[in-house]
Design an enzyme around this catalytic site. Structure first.
Site, PDB file in Angstrom:
ATOM      1  N   PRO A  10      38.502 -17.945  36.771  1.00  0.00           N
ATOM      2  CA  PRO A  10      38.638 -18.467  35.405  1.00  0.00           C
ATOM      3  C   PRO A  10      39.280 -19.845  35.501  1.00  0.00           C
ATOM      4  O   PRO A  10      40.298 -20.000  36.183  1.00  0.00           O
ATOM      5  CB  PRO A  10      39.586 -17.465  34.731  1.00  0.00           C
ATOM      6  N   ALA A  12      40.221 -23.004  32.809  1.00  0.00           N
ATOM      7  CA  ALA A  12      40.176 -23.633  31.492  1.00  0.00           C
ATOM      8  C   ALA A  12      39.595 -25.041  31.635  1.00  0.00           C
ATOM      9  O   ALA A  12      39.989 -25.798  32.523  1.00  0.00           O
ATOM     10  CB  ALA A  12      41.586 -23.698  30.913  1.00  0.00           C
ATOM     11  N   CYS A  93      49.130 -18.362  34.925  1.00  0.00           N
ATOM     12  CA  CYS A  93      49.028 -19.753  34.453  1.00  0.00           C
ATOM     13  C   CYS A  93      50.405 -20.411  34.436  1.00  0.00           C
ATOM     14  O   CYS A  93      51.343 -19.890  33.828  1.00  0.00           O
ATOM     15  CB  CYS A  93      48.409 -19.803  33.052  1.00  0.00           C
ATOM     16  N   LYS A 132      45.622 -11.051  36.998  1.00  0.00           N
ATOM     17  CA  LYS A 132      45.594 -12.162  37.959  1.00  0.00           C
ATOM     18  C   LYS A 132      46.995 -12.755  38.018  1.00  0.00           C
ATOM     19  O   LYS A 132      47.525 -13.201  36.994  1.00  0.00           O
ATOM     20  CB  LYS A 132      44.570 -13.206  37.509  1.00  0.00           C
ATOM     21  N   ASN A 193      42.701 -15.200  46.416  1.00  0.00           N
ATOM     22  CA  ASN A 193      42.415 -16.479  45.746  1.00  0.00           C
ATOM     23  C   ASN A 193      43.361 -17.572  46.243  1.00  0.00           C
ATOM     24  O   ASN A 193      44.543 -17.335  46.435  1.00  0.00           O
ATOM     25  CB  ASN A 193      42.561 -16.284  44.219  1.00  0.00           C
ATOM     26  N   GLY A 194      42.779 -18.735  46.438  1.00  0.00           N
ATOM     27  CA  GLY A 194      43.579 -19.906  46.788  1.00  0.00           C
ATOM     28  C   GLY A 194      43.004 -20.672  47.955  1.00  0.00           C
ATOM     29  O   GLY A 194      42.851 -20.140  49.049  1.00  0.00           O
ATOM     30  N   ASP A 195      42.619 -21.932  47.682  1.00  0.00           N
ATOM     31  CA  ASP A 195      42.212 -22.873  48.737  1.00  0.00           C
ATOM     32  C   ASP A 195      40.943 -22.470  49.485  1.00  0.00           C
ATOM     33  O   ASP A 195      40.826 -22.769  50.679  1.00  0.00           O
ATOM     34  CB  ASP A 195      43.353 -23.078  49.739  1.00  0.00           C
ATOM     35  N   GLY A 217      37.963 -21.218  42.937  1.00  0.00           N
ATOM     36  CA  GLY A 217      38.209 -22.068  41.777  1.00  0.00           C
ATOM     37  C   GLY A 217      37.767 -23.488  42.058  1.00  0.00           C
ATOM     38  O   GLY A 217      36.585 -23.830  41.960  1.00  0.00           O
TER      39      GLY A 217
END
Ligand SMILES: Cc1cc2nc3c(=O)[nH]c(=O)nc-3n(C[C@H](O)[C@H](O)[C@H](O)COP(=O)(O)O)c2cc1C
Length: 314
Positions: A10, A12, A93, A132, A193-195, A217
């Site tokens: 996700p 924004a 977030c 998340k 998740n990440g990088d 992402g």
């Protein structure tokens, strides 16, 4: 519903319907909407409803909600459950305007409330509810495993872990060890998740953490091709990087889709940043960005990309 394996995060301002459709086409198994305010949805806010458009998007699809009031998040989830197959709750977030209201990653400072939000939402819907999270708020508040455990107890179907603390925003490197620690702490599926910026990074995420799925992402911005590459790598097949022509043609399709969905004025404005992501690293990118930034119509935008395409062919 089984958790799909390769997911678009996700984001924004990024993961709108146009981009989600392209990512699905290039192999993403599931995408998430941009984060949706549960409160705004319950108030019937028109702009919030527009973010929920999924026309033409195949199932399974996920929606992400943010909020700090358990009843409100549960009510919003109930409203959305027919349209989406997974309800994700944002607990990561770091934006001050979100955390300032006790939402997003501020929930990592109030684990009982985070648990209550998950529990009430799980009870309110028939579809899987996921959360998340980040590692915690600050390095002296490392709560990922504890939060994951609470999420599991409260009925969450899976948990996504972005291996950074809120205070780190996007700096440094995401910790794969933190994700592995969560994987060891719970039985529900863990999404790493990440990088992840390449197929190799995705394989490394699976191998190092033991995670069940990966979420991409920033690595997908202007690069939906990453999903095709990860899927090929997972099958042990040859990776097909995009040619310059494919990048430009896909940028053009993305622009056309955004304009179709949001109208020419907003679509062209938003396309300025979208095109800049696709042309990054291409010879002449700086000039293209300059031209795109003064384009006012779809025809102008298409003309600029066609010029670039001609140059790529010559
Ligand atoms: C522009 C942008 C917008 C984001 N918006 C959201 C969001 O709405 N909800 C959310 O949970 N995370 C959001 N994130 C965080 C991403 O989902 C992801 O966790 C983070 O970028 C780390 O993954 P990556 O290294 O693959 O980018 C956003 C990130 C970016 C860069």
């Amino acid at each position: 519903m089984e958790l799909p394996k390769v997911l678009l995060a996700p984001m924004a301002g990024v993961s709108d319907l146009a981009f989600r459709l392209l990512c699905r086409e290039y192999g993403a198994d599931m995408t998430y909407t941009e984060m949706i305010s549960a409160k705004a949805l319950c108030f019937g806010d028109r702009k919030t409803k527009a973010l929920l458009n999924y026309e033409g998007e195949a199932r399974p699809r996920a929606v992400q909600l943010f909020g700090s009031e358990p009843e409100t998040v549960a009510k919003a989830a109930r409203e959305l459950q027919g349209d989406f197959d997974f309800i994700d709750i944002n607990m990561g977030c770091p934006a001050p305007k979100i955390t300032g209201n006790g939402e997003g990653s501020a929930l990592l400072k109030n684990l009982p409330l985070a648990g209550e939000i998950i529990e009430k939402t799980v009870k309110a819907v028939d579809v899987p509810v996921t959360a998340k999270i980040r590692r915690g708020y600050t390095p002296d508040w490392d709560v990922a495993a504890e939060m994951a455990h609470i999420a599991e107890e409260c009925g969450a179907a899976a948990i996504t872990v972005h291996g950074r603390f809120t205070s780190e925003m996007f700096s440094g490197k995401a910790s794969l060890d933190a994700i592995a620690e969560v994987k060891n702490a719970v039985k529900i599926p863990v999404i790493g998740n990440g990088d992840i910026f390449s197929a190799e990074d995705a394989l490394n995420m699976f191998e190092t953490t033991g995670c069940d799925a990966v979420m991409i992402g920033r690595g997908a911005m202007g690069n939906p091709f990453i999903f095709r590459e990860i899927k090929a790598a997972l099958c042990g097949e040859k990776i097909n990087p995009p040619s310059i022509e494919e990048k430009i043609k896909t940028a053009k399709r993305n622009v056309e889709l955004v304009v179709k969905l949001k109208g020419e004025y907003i679509g062209v404005l938003e396309s300025r940043k979208i095109v800049s992501w696709y042309v990054k690293g291409i010879h002449g990118a700086a000039e293209i960005k300059r031209r795109v930034n003064s384009a006012k119509t779809l025809a102008e935008m298409e003309g600029i990309l066609d010029d670039l395409l001609c140059r790529a062919y010559n």
